[in-house]
Motif scaffolding. Structure first.
Motif, PDB file in Angstrom:
ATOM      1  N   PHE A   1       0.869  -1.181   0.000  1.00 18.56           N
ATOM      2  CA  PHE A   1       0.000   0.000   0.000  1.00 18.56           C
ATOM      3  C   PHE A   1       0.907   1.232   0.000  1.00 18.56           C
ATOM      4  N   GLY A   2       1.440   1.545  -1.183  1.00 20.58           N
ATOM      5  CA  GLY A   2       2.509   2.538  -1.327  1.00 20.58           C
ATOM      6  C   GLY A   2       2.238   3.860  -0.632  1.00 20.58           C
TER       7      GLY A   2
ATOM      8  N   ILE B   1      -1.989   4.964  -3.867  1.00 17.14           N
ATOM      9  CA  ILE B   1      -1.114   4.236  -4.798  1.00 17.14           C
ATOM     10  C   ILE B   1      -0.864   2.832  -4.261  1.00 17.14           C
ATOM     11  N   LEU B   2      -1.087   1.848  -5.121  1.00 16.95           N
ATOM     12  CA  LEU B   2      -0.794   0.458  -4.758  1.00 16.95           C
ATOM     13  C   LEU B   2       0.309  -0.040  -5.685  1.00 16.95           C
ATOM     14  N   ARG B   3       1.218  -0.817  -5.129  1.00 22.55           N
ATOM     15  CA  ARG B   3       2.249  -1.414  -5.972  1.00 22.55           C
ATOM     16  C   ARG B   3       2.093  -2.933  -5.902  1.00 22.55           C
ATOM     17  N   VAL B   4       1.755  -3.498  -7.038  1.00 29.92           N
ATOM     18  CA  VAL B   4       1.423  -4.925  -7.082  1.00 29.92           C
ATOM     19  C   VAL B   4       2.520  -5.681  -7.827  1.00 29.92           C
ATOM     20  N   SER B   5       2.951  -6.828  -7.277  1.00 32.51           N
ATOM     21  CA  SER B   5       3.973  -7.642  -7.950  1.00 32.51           C
ATOM     22  C   SER B   5       3.352  -8.912  -8.497  1.00 32.51           C
ATOM     23  N   ALA B   6       3.932  -9.375  -9.607  1.00 32.13           N
ATOM     24  CA  ALA B   6       3.535 -10.669 -10.180  1.00 32.13           C
ATOM     25  C   ALA B   6       4.798 -11.362 -10.662  1.00 32.13           C
ATOM     26  N   GLY B   7       4.751 -12.702 -10.696  1.00 28.14           N
ATOM     27  CA  GLY B   7       5.919 -13.466 -11.135  1.00 28.14           C
ATOM     28  C   GLY B   7       6.661 -14.004  -9.936  1.00 28.14           C
TER      29      GLY B   7
END
Ligand SMILES: Cc1cc2nc3c(=O)[nH]c(=O)nc-3n(C[C@H](O)[C@H](O)[C@H](O)COP(=O)(O)OP(=O)(O)OC[C@H]3O[C@@H](n4cnc5c(N)ncnc54)[C@H](O)[C@@H]3O)c2cc1C
Length: 275
Positions: free
Chosen positions: A150-151, A165-171
């Motif tokens: 939750f940036g 701003i949300l920072r979402v990761s994938a991988g």
């Protein structure tokens, strides 16, 4: 032990892992924030490091190194052919394996990496769960998202009334689905998962995708012993050449700094011994 030494420490010191971690977090944060980052972004750390080295008279020659060739007591770096007394190879293990082929330790090719895509989503102000900075998503869910930070709540310099701003990761290890998706599809999928996870009704009004291919070394069981074998072999076949970085003794930035310092000490010692 190699990936997250803090977990081992917490488990040893406390009857409960969660209690131990909470205590360790309180002790290190000393009442201050638990997470720290350069206000101008992590790239600033690199810029300042380069500036400091430049001021100290270090010469930079940006180069994509293909190989190291023995030249008497020294090493020639190709392309360019310039000879050096000692070399620190600070790439990831696979790249180091290629640079040190054909006589380098083959174990370097056995430390795999995972690729990550980071999607930063900008929303109008949304209600986020209080008291946490984000969520981690286990592989067992089958979701594309691996974590969300939750940036705007985590970083004071990102806070702005009226926007979140949300920072979402994938991988992650053995999950390359994010790599196969184009930017827009990736954003749609991750925003959809965020909507389900947090009950967000709004659509993001802005987004940014950054991709980090082969960026996360994956430590398999036996990693520490394998790194010892690699360094032993290197010492025998490539004197005055050493390796450092996230592939070996811890993946975070503090561990990489320690690893770089240790590598510098090793080559300095070897250079003095061989003179
Ligand atoms: C998305 C993401 C988020 C992260 N967040 C955090 C965080 O919050 N906190 C934290 O502590 N860590 C974090 N990390 C981990 C941290 O960024 C890495 O562990 C660290 O940057 C690794 O440093 P390194 O020097 O080992 O490797 P790198 O930073 O990958 O540097 C290796 C360099 O070698 C160069 N190179 C490769 N091959 C050659 C060649 N043949 N010739 C010349 N140069 C070559 C590459 O271009 C690269 O610049 C994050 C990583 C990612 C990907």
């Amino acid at each position: 032990m190699t990936t997250v030494p803090q977990l081992v420490e917490a488990a040893r010191k406390s009857r409960s892992l969660l209690l131990g971690l909470r205590r360790a977090a309180q002790a290190t944060s000393d009442g201050g924030p638990l997470f720290l980052a350069p206000r101008r972004g992590l790239g600033h750390l690199v810029e300042r490091t380069i500036q400091g080295l430049d001021n100290a008279g270090v010469q930079f020659c940006p180069l994509s190194v293909t190989s190291l060739i023995r030249d008497g007591q020294r090493w020639r770096v190709e392309p360019g052919g310039e000879p050096f007394d000692a070399v620190v190879v600070a790439t990831n293990a696979t790249a180091a394996g290629r640079i040190l082929s054909p006589d380098g330790p083959s174990g370097l090719f056995e430390i795999p990496t995972a690729s990550v895509a980071l999607v930063t989503l900008g929303y109008p102000a949304i209600d986020l769960p209080q008291g946490v900075n984000g969520v981690l998503v286990p592989a067992s869910t089958g979701w594309l998202m691996t974590a969300c930070s939750f940036g705007s709540a985590k970083w004071p310099h990102w806070a702005n009334p009226g926007r979140s701003i949300l920072r979402v990761s994938a991988g992650r290890d053995r999950d390359t689905r994010a790599l196969a998706l184009g930017d827009e599809e990736l954003v749609d999928r991750l925003a959809g998962e965020m909507a389900t996870a947090l009950g967000i009704r709004d659509q993001p009004h802005t987004w940014r995708v950054s991709r980090w291919p082969d960026s996360f070394p994956q430590y398999r069981v036996g990693h520490t012993a394998q790194v010892e074998r690699i360094t032993d072999e290197l010492r025998r076949t490539y004197p005055k050449v050493t390796i450092c970085g996230a592939s070996y003794n811890g993946a975070g930035i503090p561990a990489c700094i320690s690893s770089g310092r240790a590598a510098a000490r090793t080559v300095l010692r070897a250079t003095r011994e061989l003179r």
